[in-house]
Scaffold this active site. Structure first.
Site, PDB file in Angstrom:
ATOM      1  N   ASP A  55       0.818  -1.219   0.000  1.00  0.00           N
ATOM      2  CA  ASP A  55       0.000   0.000   0.000  1.00  0.00           C
ATOM      3  C   ASP A  55       0.849   1.266   0.000  1.00  0.00           C
ATOM      4  O   ASP A  55       0.387   2.330   0.411  1.00  0.00           O
ATOM      5  CB  ASP A  55      -0.908   0.001   1.237  1.00  0.00           C
ATOM      6  CG  ASP A  55      -0.127  -0.104   2.542  1.00  0.00           C
ATOM      7  OD1 ASP A  55       0.723  -0.997   2.639  1.00  0.00           O
ATOM      8  OD2 ASP A  55      -0.351   0.715   3.450  1.00  0.00           O
ATOM      9  N   LYS A 106      -6.086  -0.702   7.056  1.00  0.00           N
ATOM     10  CA  LYS A 106      -4.869  -0.397   7.828  1.00  0.00           C
ATOM     11  C   LYS A 106      -4.781   1.093   8.085  1.00  0.00           C
ATOM     12  O   LYS A 106      -5.201   1.895   7.240  1.00  0.00           O
ATOM     13  CB  LYS A 106      -3.634  -0.838   7.040  1.00  0.00           C
ATOM     14  CG  LYS A 106      -2.314  -0.394   7.670  1.00  0.00           C
ATOM     15  CD  LYS A 106      -1.125  -0.579   6.749  1.00  0.00           C
ATOM     16  CE  LYS A 106      -0.454   0.762   6.492  1.00  0.00           C
ATOM     17  NZ  LYS A 106       0.822   0.653   5.776  1.00  0.00           N
ATOM     18  N   GLU A 117      -2.103   0.059  13.759  1.00  0.00           N
ATOM     19  CA  GLU A 117      -0.647   0.149  13.614  1.00  0.00           C
ATOM     20  C   GLU A 117      -0.075   1.406  14.264  1.00  0.00           C
ATOM     21  O   GLU A 117       0.068   2.446  13.618  1.00  0.00           O
ATOM     22  CB  GLU A 117      -0.256   0.114  12.124  1.00  0.00           C
ATOM     23  CG  GLU A 117       1.251   0.101  11.928  1.00  0.00           C
ATOM     24  CD  GLU A 117       1.676   0.017  10.460  1.00  0.00           C
ATOM     25  OE1 GLU A 117       0.811   0.054   9.571  1.00  0.00           O
ATOM     26  OE2 GLU A 117       2.886  -0.065  10.213  1.00  0.00           O
ATOM     27  N   GLU A 125       3.130   2.690  15.011  1.00  0.00           N
ATOM     28  CA  GLU A 125       4.540   2.344  14.752  1.00  0.00           C
ATOM     29  C   GLU A 125       5.508   3.276  15.459  1.00  0.00           C
ATOM     30  O   GLU A 125       5.551   4.472  15.171  1.00  0.00           O
ATOM     31  CB  GLU A 125       4.869   2.356  13.251  1.00  0.00           C
ATOM     32  CG  GLU A 125       6.361   2.030  13.055  1.00  0.00           C
ATOM     33  CD  GLU A 125       6.878   2.030  11.623  1.00  0.00           C
ATOM     34  OE1 GLU A 125       6.094   2.252  10.687  1.00  0.00           O
ATOM     35  OE2 GLU A 125       8.101   1.807  11.466  1.00  0.00           O
ATOM     36  N   LYS A 167      -0.730  -4.365  14.388  1.00  0.00           N
ATOM     37  CA  LYS A 167       0.495  -4.339  13.580  1.00  0.00           C
ATOM     38  C   LYS A 167       1.518  -3.463  14.303  1.00  0.00           C
ATOM     39  O   LYS A 167       1.571  -2.251  14.106  1.00  0.00           O
ATOM     40  CB  LYS A 167       0.185  -3.792  12.186  1.00  0.00           C
ATOM     41  CG  LYS A 167       1.412  -3.628  11.309  1.00  0.00           C
ATOM     42  CD  LYS A 167       1.056  -3.539   9.835  1.00  0.00           C
ATOM     43  CE  LYS A 167       2.273  -3.227   9.001  1.00  0.00           C
ATOM     44  NZ  LYS A 167       2.074  -3.434   7.583  1.00  0.00           N
ATOM     45  N   SER A 175       3.574  -8.614   8.495  1.00  0.00           N
ATOM     46  CA  SER A 175       2.836  -7.742   7.571  1.00  0.00           C
ATOM     47  C   SER A 175       3.879  -6.844   6.942  1.00  0.00           C
ATOM     48  O   SER A 175       3.916  -5.641   7.187  1.00  0.00           O
ATOM     49  CB  SER A 175       1.786  -6.918   8.330  1.00  0.00           C
ATOM     50  OG  SER A 175       1.152  -6.005   7.449  1.00  0.00           O
ATOM     51  N   TYR A 194       3.615   6.396   4.850  1.00  0.00           N
ATOM     52  CA  TYR A 194       3.721   5.170   4.055  1.00  0.00           C
ATOM     53  C   TYR A 194       2.960   5.358   2.757  1.00  0.00           C
ATOM     54  O   TYR A 194       2.973   4.917   1.798  1.00  0.00           O
ATOM     55  CB  TYR A 194       3.186   3.970   4.833  1.00  0.00           C
ATOM     56  CG  TYR A 194       3.845   2.670   4.386  1.00  0.00           C
ATOM     57  CD1 TYR A 194       5.118   2.332   4.838  1.00  0.00           C
ATOM     58  CD2 TYR A 194       3.217   1.841   3.491  1.00  0.00           C
ATOM     59  CE1 TYR A 194       5.732   1.172   4.412  1.00  0.00           C
ATOM     60  CE2 TYR A 194       3.827   0.673   3.052  1.00  0.00           C
ATOM     61  CZ  TYR A 194       5.091   0.342   3.503  1.00  0.00           C
ATOM     62  OH  TYR A 194       5.703  -0.809   3.085  1.00  0.00           O
TER      63      TYR A 194
HETATM   64  P1  13P Z   1       7.427  -2.150   6.258  1.00  0.00           P
HETATM   65  O1  13P Z   1       7.715  -1.745   4.831  1.00  0.00           O
HETATM   66  O2  13P Z   1       8.314  -1.450   7.252  1.00  0.00           O
HETATM   67  O3  13P Z   1       7.387  -3.621   6.423  1.00  0.00           O
HETATM   68  O4  13P Z   1       5.989  -1.582   6.629  1.00  0.00           O
HETATM   69  C1  13P Z   1       4.848  -2.103   6.072  1.00  0.00           C
HETATM   70  C2  13P Z   1       3.670  -1.262   6.353  1.00  0.00           C
HETATM   71  O5  13P Z   1       2.588  -1.604   5.949  1.00  0.00           O
HETATM   72  C3  13P Z   1       3.824  -0.031   7.143  1.00  0.00           C
HETATM   73  O6  13P Z   1       2.585   0.518   7.427  1.00  0.00           O
END
Ligand code: 13P
Length: 406
Positions: A61, A183, A226, A228, A268, A343, A406
């Protein structure tokens, strides 16, 4: 006489000591939930299919061409056009045998509504291959961030993601197009010397994610949650452990507050690791610390935990590192209450992208590279990956990946 019970007076949960697989989850519906029993059953069914043993997610994505995130000097020159992204991603989704290792595929909105060169809808390719399509729904963040918060190692203040305002509508459209999960990734920075992450940023982030999660559930989509903690910075693994525990504790409190149905959602998280320029922790330390933090914070009602792979140092092979860390966790902790899986975006695709390089004649070899890495990660979910047995481009050509949303 001591009040402490002797060890054998405690009830024994055989699920954690037997060598037989854990029993299948009980299918109770929660009368207290605001979702109907049918809605709960539908969400739970999707979340359990996503969490099938030995399977993980392909995160495809990326907002721009994935070759910009791959962190490879030559690959980043591949033209970033809608046609190239469609050619590349349709190649991923039609990889023969991929569904043996991949349960769900995360799509960018462009891809969810896109067709391949032959006119096949991408969602149809994914469904036909036996995988579940999902969509990324956060609308990224502004670098202006939260007023008054400190600038972190990413060079901007602490942030949260946009996208809640029109989320209801976008969920409904994604569901109608065939998505069954979603996500949303929030970015949290670590810098112990500045008190990052701050309590304020954690609070905003986890409530933002919890709000997203319940809007998804109202629309039949299983939310991937997620939060992160990015590895940028020079902190030791202990700082990441402390921050990750604070974030996940707050995350599950927020999910409770918003009434998220945990059986119909998945997490995640980042693995607990040292900062990119911090003292390097061995896979066994990463594994033990990560699982310790997850055991303290993640209710067993949630069926699956799917790690992102994250950025790695330029002298590390990001694909091998992620697979080895995941395998070490599952080897050291064979009987966890959740599926502990992957993931991955970058760590599933780098060798595949470098093998493809935008050329039709490389499709078969690139698909093989993807399948090999997916198989390696599947083995890692059983703690059975043997380091070095999956071919990878390694650190050749490593350059800084494109950062940001992302
Ligand atoms: P990575 O490329 O770090 O595996 O992350 C995947 C993702 O979906 C981040 O939101």
């Amino acid at each position: 006489m001591s009040n402490l019970k002797s060890a054998d007076a405690w009830p024994i949960n055989r699920r954690f000591i037997s060598h037989t697989p854990p029993p299948t989850r009980s299918h109770c519906t929660m009368a207290s939930s605001w979702l109907t029993p049918d809605q709960q059953a539908a969400l739970r069914g999707i979340a359990e299919a996503m969490s099938a043993p030995g399977k993980g997610f392909l995160a495809s994505d990326e907002s721009a061409g994935p070759w910009l995130r791959a962190g490879h000097a030559e690959a980043k020159k591949i033209p970033d056009t809608a046609e190239m992204r469609a050619a590349y991603r349709s190649m991923l989704y039609t990889t023969p045998g991929l569904s043996e290792y991949i349960s769900g595929v995360i799509l960018h909105k462009e891809t969810l509504f896109q067709s391949d060169a032959a006119g096949n809808k991408m969602v149809d390719l994914i469904n036909k291959a036996g995988m579940i399509p999902g969509i990324k729904l956060d609308s990224a963040y502004d670098k202006a961030g939260l007023p008054g918060t400190a600038v972190g190692p990413l060079g901007h203040p602490e942030t949260w993601d946009k996208g809640i305002d029109d989320l209801e509508k976008r969920c409904a459209e994604a569901y109608a197009q065939g998505a069954r999960f979603a996500k949303w990734r929030n970015v949290i920075q670590i810098d112990p010397s500045k008190g990052l992450p701050s309590e304020l940023a954690i609070d905003v982030c986890v409530k933002n994610l919890a709000h997203y999660a319940v809007i998804c559930q109202r629309n039949g989509l299983v939310p991937i949650i997620e939060p992160e903690l990015v590895p940028n910075g020079s902190h030791p693994i202990e700082a990441c452990a402390d921050a990750t525990e604070r974030v996940l504790s707050a995350q599950f409190a927020a999910l409770k507050l918003f009434g998220c149905y945990l059986e119909g959602a998945v997490l995640k998280p980042n693995m607990v690791k040292n900062g990119l320029t911090g003292p390097r922790a061995a896979p066994e330390v990463v594994a033990a610390t990560t699982i310790a933090v997850l055991k303290r914070t993640v209710p067993s009602a949630m069926p699956g935990i799917f790690f992102l792979s994250g950025e790695t140092a330029l002298d590390e092979d990001n694909e091998e590192t992620a697979t080895i860390n995941l395998s070490t966790m599952n080897k050291m902790f064979a009987h966890l209450p959740w599926s502990v899986s992957f993931s991955f975006g970058k760590a599933l695709q780098k060798t595949c992208i470098v093998t493809w390089m935008g050329k039709a004649e490389n499709v078969e070899a690139a698909q093989k590279a993807l399948l090999n890495r997916a198989k390696a990660n599947s083995a890692a979910t059983n703690g059975a990956y043997v380091a070095g047995t999956c071919a990878s481009v390694g650190i050749d050509g490593n350059v800084q990946m494109a950062g940001g949303a992302y």
